[in-house]
Design a protein around this motif. Structure first.
Motif, short mmCIF file in Angstrom:
data_model
loop_
_atom_site.label_atom_id
_atom_site.label_comp_id
_atom_site.label_asym_id
_atom_site.label_seq_id
_atom_site.Cartn_x
_atom_site.Cartn_y
_atom_site.Cartn_z
N LEU A 100 -39.03 -78.16 -7.21
CA LEU A 100 -40.25 -78.81 -7.69
C LEU A 100 -41.32 -78.83 -6.61
N ALA A 101 -40.92 -79.14 -5.38
CA ALA A 101 -41.88 -79.17 -4.28
C ALA A 101 -42.41 -77.78 -3.97
N LEU A 122 -42.65 -75.23 -6.07
CA LEU A 122 -43.53 -74.82 -7.17
C LEU A 122 -44.91 -75.47 -7.02
N GLU A 123 -44.93 -76.76 -6.73
CA GLU A 123 -46.20 -77.46 -6.53
C GLU A 123 -46.98 -76.85 -5.37
N ALA A 124 -46.29 -76.52 -4.29
CA ALA A 124 -46.96 -75.92 -3.13
C ALA A 124 -47.54 -74.55 -3.47
N ILE A 135 -48.54 -73.51 -6.41
CA ILE A 135 -49.64 -73.64 -7.37
C ILE A 135 -50.87 -74.25 -6.73
N THR A 136 -50.69 -75.33 -5.97
CA THR A 136 -51.84 -76.08 -5.47
C THR A 136 -52.12 -75.86 -3.98
N ARG A 140 -50.28 -77.20 -1.61
CA ARG A 140 -49.68 -78.31 -0.85
C ARG A 140 -48.69 -79.04 -1.75
N SER A 141 -47.80 -79.76 -1.09
CA SER A 141 -46.80 -80.54 -1.81
C SER A 141 -46.43 -81.74 -0.95
N TYR A 142 -46.03 -82.81 -1.58
CA TYR A 142 -45.71 -84.03 -0.86
C TYR A 142 -44.29 -84.47 -1.19
#
Length: 87
Positions: free
Chosen positions: A65-66, A68-70, A72-73, A75-77
């Motif tokens: 999940l992290a 994938l978010e990184a 796409i955007t 960055r990821s938290y």
């Protein structure tokens, strides 16, 4: 609609009649191939304790999940904490 004039010129209008959405496929395919396999310290040695903590906290399950978010955007938290009781 979103292709450059150079792309349209090179393909000769081959793709004028249809479109395909690859927005989800590209990052999903990349995430499927990414998996942290260890933690290396500054001196180059492997931190086995960090690896054990990673698996114990099930971070190896949720890392997709992290990632994938990184992808796409950009960055990821993540929330992390020190569990004082050791569980």
């Amino acid at each position: 609609m979103f292709t450059s004039p150079e792309f349209s010129t090179q393909t000769g209008g081959l793709f004028d009649e249809f479109s395909d959405n690859w927005c989800a496929v590209v990052p999903d395919a990349t995430v499927e191939r990414l998996m942290p396999i260890g933690f290396r310290l500054e001196d180059g040695s492997i931190d086995k304790d960090a690896g054990k903590a990673w698996k114990r906290s099930e971070a190896d399950v949720e890392i997709g999940l992290a990632l994938l978010e990184a992808l796409i955007t950009g960055r990821s938290y993540a929330l992390v904490w020190n569990n004082a009781d050791g569980s």
